[in-house]
Design a protein around this motif. Sequence first.
Motif, short mmCIF file in Angstrom:
data_model
loop_
_atom_site.label_atom_id
_atom_site.label_comp_id
_atom_site.label_asym_id
_atom_site.label_seq_id
_atom_site.Cartn_x
_atom_site.Cartn_y
_atom_site.Cartn_z
N THR A 50 0.81 -1.22 0.00
CA THR A 50 0.00 0.00 0.00
C THR A 50 0.84 1.27 0.00
OG1 THR A 50 -0.21 -0.15 2.41
CG2 THR A 50 -2.01 -1.07 1.09
N GLU A 51 2.06 1.22 0.52
CA GLU A 51 2.92 2.40 0.50
C GLU A 51 3.25 2.80 -0.94
OE1 GLU A 51 7.33 3.90 1.99
OE2 GLU A 51 6.58 1.97 2.67
N VAL A 52 3.56 1.81 -1.78
CA VAL A 52 3.85 2.07 -3.19
C VAL A 52 2.61 2.61 -3.88
CG1 VAL A 52 4.46 1.00 -5.40
CG2 VAL A 52 5.74 0.40 -3.33
N LEU A 53 1.47 1.99 -3.63
CA LEU A 53 0.22 2.45 -4.24
C LEU A 53 -0.10 3.88 -3.82
CD1 LEU A 53 -1.93 -0.78 -3.90
CD2 LEU A 53 -0.77 0.08 -5.94
N ASP A 54 0.15 4.20 -2.56
CA ASP A 54 -0.07 5.55 -2.06
C ASP A 54 0.81 6.55 -2.81
OD1 ASP A 54 -1.20 7.42 -0.03
OD2 ASP A 54 0.90 7.53 0.61
N LYS A 55 2.06 6.21 -3.01
CA LYS A 55 2.99 7.09 -3.71
C LYS A 55 2.58 7.28 -5.18
CE LYS A 55 6.93 6.26 -0.73
NZ LYS A 55 8.30 5.76 -0.61
N LEU A 56 2.11 6.21 -5.81
CA LEU A 56 1.65 6.33 -7.20
C LEU A 56 0.41 7.21 -7.29
CD1 LEU A 56 2.19 2.66 -8.45
CD2 LEU A 56 3.53 4.69 -9.07
N CYS A 57 -0.53 7.04 -6.37
CA CYS A 57 -1.72 7.89 -6.35
C CYS A 57 -1.33 9.36 -6.21
CB CYS A 57 -2.66 7.49 -5.21
SG CYS A 57 -3.53 5.95 -5.46
N TYR A 59 1.60 10.82 -6.94
CA TYR A 59 2.35 11.28 -8.11
C TYR A 59 1.42 11.61 -9.28
CZ TYR A 59 5.43 11.29 -12.15
OH TYR A 59 6.08 11.62 -13.31
N PHE A 60 0.46 10.72 -9.53
CA PHE A 60 -0.45 10.93 -10.67
C PHE A 60 -1.66 11.79 -10.30
CE2 PHE A 60 1.77 7.04 -12.06
CZ PHE A 60 2.19 7.46 -13.31
N GLY A 61 -1.87 12.03 -9.01
CA GLY A 61 -3.01 12.83 -8.56
C GLY A 61 -4.34 12.14 -8.81
N VAL A 62 -4.39 10.84 -8.51
CA VAL A 62 -5.59 10.04 -8.78
C VAL A 62 -6.00 9.23 -7.55
CG1 VAL A 62 -5.08 9.85 -11.26
CG2 VAL A 62 -4.26 8.07 -9.68
N GLU A 63 -7.20 8.69 -7.60
CA GLU A 63 -7.70 7.77 -6.58
C GLU A 63 -7.14 6.36 -6.84
OE1 GLU A 63 -9.98 8.53 -4.05
OE2 GLU A 63 -9.76 10.63 -4.62
N ILE A 64 -7.18 5.51 -5.84
CA ILE A 64 -6.65 4.16 -5.96
C ILE A 64 -7.31 3.37 -7.09
CG2 ILE A 64 -8.22 3.16 -4.23
CD1 ILE A 64 -4.56 2.12 -4.77
N GLY A 65 -8.59 3.62 -7.34
CA GLY A 65 -9.31 2.92 -8.41
C GLY A 65 -8.80 3.24 -9.79
N GLN A 66 -8.02 4.29 -9.91
CA GLN A 66 -7.43 4.63 -11.20
C GLN A 66 -6.05 4.00 -11.36
OE1 GLN A 66 -8.61 8.92 -10.53
NE2 GLN A 66 -8.63 8.80 -12.76
N VAL A 67 -5.46 3.55 -10.27
CA VAL A 67 -4.17 2.87 -10.30
C VAL A 67 -4.36 1.36 -10.46
CG1 VAL A 67 -2.06 2.35 -9.00
CG2 VAL A 67 -3.04 4.64 -8.92
N ALA A 68 -5.38 0.83 -9.81
CA ALA A 68 -5.62 -0.61 -9.84
C ALA A 68 -7.11 -0.88 -9.94
CB ALA A 68 -5.07 -1.27 -8.57
N GLU A 69 -7.44 -1.98 -10.60
CA GLU A 69 -8.85 -2.37 -10.70
C GLU A 69 -8.98 -3.87 -10.49
OE1 GLU A 69 -10.67 -1.87 -14.55
OE2 GLU A 69 -8.79 -2.31 -15.55
N TYR A 70 -10.14 -4.27 -10.00
CA TYR A 70 -10.41 -5.67 -9.76
C TYR A 70 -11.09 -6.26 -10.99
CZ TYR A 70 -12.61 -9.92 -8.10
OH TYR A 70 -13.02 -11.21 -7.96
#
Length: 76
Positions: A50-57, A59-70
């Motif tokens: 989750t730390e990496v996902l937080d950093k990506l969110c 950096y890109f200025g997006v919500e988690i659902g835009q970084v990953a999807e189920y």
Amino acid sequence: MIRFRLKELIAEKGFQEGRRVTIDEVAKETGVHRTTPSKIANQKGYKTNTEVLDKLCAYFGVEIGQVAEYLEDERR
């Protein structure tokens, strides 16, 4: 299965900013090791934290659902 959308985010950021955004740049700007975003972008089923996902969110200025999807597992 979780599918990461990192390639799409990189392409969109590059389009919006009118320049080429690289995985190396993403790694440098987020402070994660260069292999991490590369594996997220290119390795199906790669696991990250989750730390990496937080950093990506951030950096890109997006919500988690835009970084990953189920996605439903097709084998079920």
